[in-house]
Design a protein around this motif. Structure first.
Motif, PDB file in Angstrom:
ATOM      1  N   GLY A  44       0.789  -1.226   0.000  1.00 38.21           N
ATOM      2  CA  GLY A  44       0.000   0.000   0.000  1.00 38.21           C
ATOM      3  C   GLY A  44       0.817   1.269   0.000  1.00 38.21           C
ATOM      4  N   ASP A  45       2.137   1.175   0.205  1.00 41.64           N
ATOM      5  CA  ASP A  45       2.979   2.375   0.196  1.00 41.64           C
ATOM      6  C   ASP A  45       3.056   2.955  -1.214  1.00 41.64           C
ATOM      7  OD1 ASP A  45       3.473   2.039   2.850  1.00 41.64           O
ATOM      8  OD2 ASP A  45       5.587   1.452   2.641  1.00 41.64           O
ATOM      9  N   CYS A  46       2.727   4.235  -1.342  1.00 49.27           N
ATOM     10  CA  CYS A  46       2.885   4.918  -2.626  1.00 49.27           C
ATOM     11  C   CYS A  46       4.278   5.538  -2.707  1.00 49.27           C
ATOM     12  CB  CYS A  46       1.820   5.998  -2.785  1.00 49.27           C
ATOM     13  SG  CYS A  46       0.152   5.347  -3.014  1.00 49.27           S
ATOM     14  N   ASP A  47       4.781   5.648  -3.920  1.00 50.70           N
ATOM     15  CA  ASP A  47       6.097   6.243  -4.180  1.00 50.70           C
ATOM     16  C   ASP A  47       7.236   5.493  -3.494  1.00 50.70           C
ATOM     17  OD1 ASP A  47       5.163   8.405  -5.818  1.00 50.70           O
ATOM     18  OD2 ASP A  47       4.405   9.353  -3.997  1.00 50.70           O
ATOM     19  N   ALA A  48       7.027   4.205  -3.195  1.00 49.14           N
ATOM     20  CA  ALA A  48       8.128   3.402  -2.650  1.00 49.14           C
ATOM     21  C   ALA A  48       9.164   3.198  -3.747  1.00 49.14           C
ATOM     22  CB  ALA A  48       7.612   2.053  -2.158  1.00 49.14           C
ATOM     23  N   PRO A  49      10.431   3.510  -3.489  1.00 55.12           N
ATOM     24  CA  PRO A  49      11.434   3.352  -4.545  1.00 55.12           C
ATOM     25  C   PRO A  49      11.801   1.889  -4.750  1.00 55.12           C
ATOM     26  CG  PRO A  49      12.508   3.981  -2.508  1.00 55.12           C
ATOM     27  CD  PRO A  49      11.026   4.003  -2.225  1.00 55.12           C
ATOM     28  N   VAL A  50      12.443   1.626  -5.857  1.00 52.75           N
ATOM     29  CA  VAL A  50      13.156   0.364  -6.031  1.00 52.75           C
ATOM     30  C   VAL A  50      14.429   0.465  -5.197  1.00 52.75           C
ATOM     31  CG1 VAL A  50      14.578  -0.914  -7.688  1.00 52.75           C
ATOM     32  CG2 VAL A  50      12.242  -0.272  -8.285  1.00 52.75           C
ATOM     33  N   TRP A  51      14.735  -0.597  -4.456  1.00 53.79           N
ATOM     34  CA  TRP A  51      15.956  -0.619  -3.640  1.00 53.79           C
ATOM     35  C   TRP A  51      16.967  -1.574  -4.267  1.00 53.79           C
ATOM     36  CZ3 TRP A  51      16.764   2.872   0.042  1.00 53.79           C
ATOM     37  CH2 TRP A  51      15.663   3.490   0.654  1.00 53.79           C
ATOM     38  N   LEU A  52      18.160  -1.058  -4.553  1.00 51.48           N
ATOM     39  CA  LEU A  52      19.262  -1.868  -5.067  1.00 51.48           C
ATOM     40  C   LEU A  52      20.145  -2.269  -3.886  1.00 51.48           C
ATOM     41  CD1 LEU A  52      21.014  -3.008  -7.388  1.00 51.48           C
ATOM     42  CD2 LEU A  52      22.111  -0.746  -7.527  1.00 51.48           C
ATOM     43  N   VAL A  53      20.264  -3.570  -3.652  1.00 50.50           N
ATOM     44  CA  VAL A  53      20.971  -4.067  -2.467  1.00 50.50           C
ATOM     45  C   VAL A  53      22.487  -3.990  -2.684  1.00 50.50           C
ATOM     46  CG1 VAL A  53      21.271  -6.001  -0.884  1.00 50.50           C
ATOM     47  CG2 VAL A  53      19.044  -5.612  -1.962  1.00 50.50           C
ATOM     48  N   LEU A  54      23.152  -3.266  -1.774  1.00 48.45           N
ATOM     49  CA  LEU A  54      24.614  -3.150  -1.817  1.00 48.45           C
ATOM     50  C   LEU A  54      25.279  -4.040  -0.774  1.00 48.45           C
ATOM     51  CD1 LEU A  54      24.933   0.737  -2.198  1.00 48.45           C
ATOM     52  CD2 LEU A  54      24.824  -0.993  -4.004  1.00 48.45           C
ATOM     53  N   ASP A  55      24.547  -4.326   0.316  1.00 47.55           N
ATOM     54  CA  ASP A  55      25.088  -5.176   1.376  1.00 47.55           C
ATOM     55  C   ASP A  55      23.915  -5.762   2.156  1.00 47.55           C
ATOM     56  OD1 ASP A  55      27.354  -6.188   3.011  1.00 47.55           O
ATOM     57  OD2 ASP A  55      26.384  -4.998   4.581  1.00 47.55           O
ATOM     58  N   GLY A  56      24.070  -6.996   2.640  1.00 47.42           N
ATOM     59  CA  GLY A  56      22.991  -7.636   3.377  1.00 47.42           C
ATOM     60  C   GLY A  56      21.922  -8.175   2.443  1.00 47.42           C
ATOM     61  N   ALA A  57      20.674  -8.194   2.909  1.00 52.33           N
ATOM     62  CA  ALA A  57      19.596  -8.767   2.106  1.00 52.33           C
ATOM     63  C   ALA A  57      18.249  -8.196   2.534  1.00 52.33           C
ATOM     64  CB  ALA A  57      19.585 -10.292   2.231  1.00 52.33           C
ATOM     65  N   ILE A  58      17.250  -8.355   1.643  1.00 53.50           N
ATOM     66  CA  ILE A  58      15.874  -7.924   1.900  1.00 53.50           C
ATOM     67  C   ILE A  58      14.968  -9.142   1.777  1.00 53.50           C
ATOM     68  CG2 ILE A  58      13.984  -6.407   1.180  1.00 53.50           C
ATOM     69  CD1 ILE A  58      16.067  -4.646  -0.213  1.00 53.50           C
ATOM     70  N   ASP A  59      14.109  -9.358   2.773  1.00 51.53           N
ATOM     71  CA  ASP A  59      13.099 -10.409   2.699  1.00 51.53           C
ATOM     72  C   ASP A  59      11.807  -9.790   2.164  1.00 51.53           C
ATOM     73  OD1 ASP A  59      14.624 -12.566   3.705  1.00 51.53           O
ATOM     74  OD2 ASP A  59      14.393 -11.787   5.742  1.00 51.53           O
ATOM     75  N   VAL A  60      11.367 -10.274   1.006  1.00 50.90           N
ATOM     76  CA  VAL A  60      10.188  -9.719   0.336  1.00 50.90           C
ATOM     77  C   VAL A  60       9.020 -10.682   0.507  1.00 50.90           C
ATOM     78  CG1 VAL A  60       9.252  -8.851  -1.840  1.00 50.90           C
ATOM     79  CG2 VAL A  60      11.689  -8.588  -1.340  1.00 50.90           C
ATOM     80  N   THR A  61       7.865 -10.144   0.899  1.00 52.46           N
ATOM     81  CA  THR A  61       6.672 -10.964   1.111  1.00 52.46           C
ATOM     82  C   THR A  61       5.485 -10.368   0.367  1.00 52.46           C
ATOM     83  OG1 THR A  61       6.113  -9.717   3.116  1.00 52.46           O
ATOM     84  CG2 THR A  61       7.425 -11.720   3.400  1.00 52.46           C
ATOM     85  N   ARG A  62       4.473 -11.208   0.134  1.00 47.75           N
ATOM     86  CA  ARG A  62       3.203 -10.728  -0.404  1.00 47.75           C
ATOM     87  C   ARG A  62       2.130 -10.927   0.654  1.00 47.75           C
ATOM     88  NH1 ARG A  62       4.039 -15.602  -3.552  1.00 47.75           N
ATOM     89  NH2 ARG A  62       2.430 -17.180  -3.146  1.00 47.75           N
ATOM     90  N   ARG A  63       1.106 -10.076   0.616  1.00 44.67           N
ATOM     91  CA  ARG A  63       0.063 -10.135   1.638  1.00 44.67           C
ATOM     92  C   ARG A  63      -1.251  -9.661   1.039  1.00 44.67           C
ATOM     93  NH1 ARG A  63       2.246  -6.824   5.105  1.00 44.67           N
ATOM     94  NH2 ARG A  63       0.909  -5.013   4.795  1.00 44.67           N
ATOM     95  N   ASP A  64      -2.328 -10.401   1.311  1.00 49.31           N
ATOM     96  CA  ASP A  64      -3.624  -9.967   0.807  1.00 49.31           C
ATOM     97  C   ASP A  64      -4.340  -9.124   1.854  1.00 49.31           C
ATOM     98  OD1 ASP A  64      -4.849 -11.652   2.674  1.00 49.31           O
ATOM     99  OD2 ASP A  64      -5.320 -13.215   1.216  1.00 49.31           O
ATOM    100  N   GLY A  65      -5.545  -8.674   1.518  1.00 44.14           N
ATOM    101  CA  GLY A  65      -6.270  -7.773   2.394  1.00 44.14           C
ATOM    102  C   GLY A  65      -6.644  -8.368   3.731  1.00 44.14           C
ATOM    103  N   LEU A  66      -6.724  -9.705   3.815  1.00 43.97           N
ATOM    104  CA  LEU A  66      -7.092 -10.369   5.065  1.00 43.97           C
ATOM    105  C   LEU A  66      -5.885 -10.657   5.946  1.00 43.97           C
ATOM    106  CD1 LEU A  66      -9.781 -12.854   3.696  1.00 43.97           C
ATOM    107  CD2 LEU A  66     -10.162 -10.689   4.891  1.00 43.97           C
ATOM    108  N   GLY A  67      -4.705 -10.235   5.502  1.00 45.74           N
ATOM    109  CA  GLY A  67      -3.502 -10.420   6.306  1.00 45.74           C
ATOM    110  C   GLY A  67      -2.770 -11.717   6.056  1.00 45.74           C
ATOM    111  N   HIS A  68      -3.252 -12.540   5.109  1.00 48.34           N
ATOM    112  CA  HIS A  68      -2.530 -13.767   4.760  1.00 48.34           C
ATOM    113  C   HIS A  68      -1.218 -13.381   4.082  1.00 48.34           C
ATOM    114  CE1 HIS A  68      -6.865 -15.397   4.440  1.00 48.34           C
ATOM    115  NE2 HIS A  68      -6.378 -15.673   5.642  1.00 48.34           N
ATOM    116  N   GLU A  69      -0.121 -13.865   4.604  1.00 47.84           N
ATOM    117  CA  GLU A  69       1.193 -13.444   4.114  1.00 47.84           C
ATOM    118  C   GLU A  69       2.032 -14.653   3.731  1.00 47.84           C
ATOM    119  OE1 GLU A  69       3.145  -9.933   5.904  1.00 47.84           O
ATOM    120  OE2 GLU A  69       4.765 -11.328   6.412  1.00 47.84           O
TER     121      GLU A  69
END
Length: 562
Positions: A44-69
């Motif tokens: 739901g975040d608007c204007d969220a940038p693309v993040w290019l990973v330089l160090d470490g890592a990002i855990d990406v998840t999907r979630r529906d309106g009922l909170g199922h993730e």
């Protein structure tokens, strides 16, 4: 095999050192350090940038309106976040947080992302493909996007499903009469009169929403600057309008595209287009429209959907003031030129009780949503053109019997040969020639249960059992919003050819009023084919450039006059 498995290397590519260095040139800010578990972007975040990973890592998840993730992936050094939404700064459909070791990442906002995919050709291809495939993965997967709660087949439910699906937004339908549906309704304290519900990805609950309300909740509709003057405003996001947007934006013009419903126009509802150049195995109208939409975003066109133009406020003769478009939302946008690409509205034949069953048994297009609703049943399809033929070929394998009803003596005069041959090979298609569907039977409680056919030669009528009817009987030009600003022909289509070359000889797409152009099905004399519409969309851009140049020269001459 799931897309995420089959094309994972393209969905989540790892950039090499040279590609990372190239991407860094398009950063919109300095690198930022995130602590372990810190949220980097959320659904739901608007204007969220693309993040290019330089160090470490990002855990990406999907979630529906009922909170199922559910987890999508872990992105490490040399990888980047985002999907198609990030090209235009729209609301994010995924969430990401720094992994256990934290993360250092470089932001690339929407404007810089578009600069990257255009300015760095090879890297841009990798990034663009990944963004598109990730959106497709979200649509195909579960635990993503909006959740609709209602009765399958209900007119409003079907309308919402069609709106979300045609605009490329993931959605799931929960039957309100199922155990899960009843639990949701009870937990939210919803009355039966409030159904259907739409639970947006951010958890907001909408009761009986329209498309505008649904779009606002999803962050689909951009904020329009009332002071901005665009080089070109395009009304209609069908093949003609999208083609004009792609070519105009790629040539540096500021472009705004408005459509009241969805990308693709009537062509976007075609199950499969098999004679479009370059696609030997065919392509669905929705897929073709989606590709054009992504191209338009890539080049910086602003697409405002669903926003309906109420009327055109055209500049006066000899007046260099920009044209204005008054929207039903109360907003007004301005542009130096306007391209009329509003296509046509589905024609409603004279059938008794037709309006009672529209959206509840009667449809003007065939999509996978409608196909699921009528699987294994007897259906009727009225019409003999190519759109009707494409719908028959798609729908027939899914139903018990398909009755194809045409007014003429056959299909040869109005349908392509390859479709006629394919229909002839379908064993469950019954062709009724010289026949009309004159009445529908049923009521609100039972829905559509039957109809009556009439033989046009004898006048004899006979009943039939029907649960679903699909109408492909042509369309009328969508020109009511033009407010007499431009000349129309006797059928209501926009006339063009202001260059004085004479009827049938003009190549001009300009209307009777300078700065207003018409392309595609809404234009008088146009060839009603997707390829022709795309060609007109490309051709009109050169004429827009010529008009803007002449207008600028006139302005300079006026300013130079003592």
């Amino acid at each position: 095999m799931a897309l995420a498995d089959d094309r994972r290397h393209q969905m989540f590519p790892v950039l090499d050192a040279a590609q990372v260095a190239s991407a860094c040139r398009f950063a919109s800010g300095p690198p930022r350090r995130f602590a372990a578990g810190e949220v980097m972007f959320d659904v739901g975040d608007c204007d969220a940038p693309v993040w290019l990973v330089l160090d470490g890592a990002i855990d990406v998840t999907r979630r529906d309106g009922l909170g199922h993730e559910k987890p999508i992936t872990r992105q490490g050094i040399g990888q980047f976040t985002g999907e198609v939404s990030q090209l235009a700064g729209r609301a994010s459909l995924a969430a990401g947080h720094a992994s256990a070791d934290g993360c250092t990442a470089l932001p690339i906002d929407a404007a810089h992302l578009r600069a990257l995919v255009v300015g760095a050709a090879e890297l841009g291809e990798i990034v663009m493909r990944a963004l598109i495939l990730r959106r497709v993965g979200l649509i195909e997967g579960d635990a993503s996007g909006s959740v609709l709660v209602g009765t399958p087949g209900d007119a409003q439910v079907t309308g919402l499903q069609g709106f979300l699906t045609r605009n490329g937004y993931p959605n799931t339908l929960v039957d309100a009469d199922s155990d899960e549906g009843r639990e949701i309704v009870e937990r939210l304290g919803i009355l039966a009169a409030d159904l259907p519900l739409m639970v947006c990805p951010n958890g907001a609950v909408l009761k009986r929403p329209g498309t505008a309300e649904a779009a606002a909740c999803l962050g689909m509709t951009p904020e329009l600057d009332p002071e901005a003057v665009h080089d070109v405003a395009i009304v209609g996001a069908g093949p003609a309008g999208l083609a004009a947007a792609v070519y105009a934006a790629s040539e540096g013009l500021s472009v705004l595209v408005l459509d009241q419903r969805a990308i693709g126009g009537q062509a976007g509802a075609s199950a499969r287009i098999e004679n479009y150049l370059g696609f030997p195995t065919g392509i669905s109208g929705q897929a073709l429209a989606g590709r054009a939409y992504n191209q338009a975003l890539k080049f910086g066109a602003e697409l405002a959907i669903p926003l309906e133009v109420e009327r055109l406020v055209c500049a006066g003769d000899g007046d260099r003031a920009p044209h204005a478009l008054q929207l039903t939302s109360g907003q007004r946008v301005r542009a130096r030129t306007v391209v009329i690409a509003s296509g046509a509205r589905y024609r409603r034949p004279d059938i008794e009780n037709l309006r009672l069953f529209e959206g509840a048994g009667v449809s003007y297009w065939v999509s996978p949503i409608e196909a699921r609703l009528c699987a294994g049943e007897e259906v009727a399809l009225v019409g003999g053109g190519n759109s009707a033929g494409q719908a028959v070929v798609f729908l027939a394998p899914k139903v018990k019997t398909l009755h194809l009803v045409v007014r003429g003596a056959g299909l040869e005069a109005s349908m392509s040969r390859y479709l006629i041959d394919r229909i002839a090979a379908l064993p469950n298609v019954v062709l009724h020639t010289r026949t009309e569907l004159v009445a529908l039977e049923g009521d609100v409680e039972r829905g559509l249960v039957g109809g009556r056919y009439r033989n046009r030669d004898t006048g004899e009528e006979h009943p039939c059992d029907l649960r679903h009817v699909f109408l492909f009987v042509g369309a009328d030009p969508n020109t009511g919003w033009l407010q007499d600003c431009v000349a129309l022909d006797g059928g209501g289509f926009v006339t063009t050819g202001a260059d004085g070359a004479g009827p049938g000889r003009s190549t001009s797409l300009e209307t009777s009023r300078p700065g207003l152009f018409a392309i595609g099905d809404v234009r008088a004399g146009s060839v009603k084919r997707v390829a022709a519409a795309v060609g007109e969309g490309a051709a009109v851009v050169a004429q827009i450039h010529a008009h803007l140049a002449a207008d600028a020269a006139t302005a300079q001459a006026v300013e130079a006059t003592p």
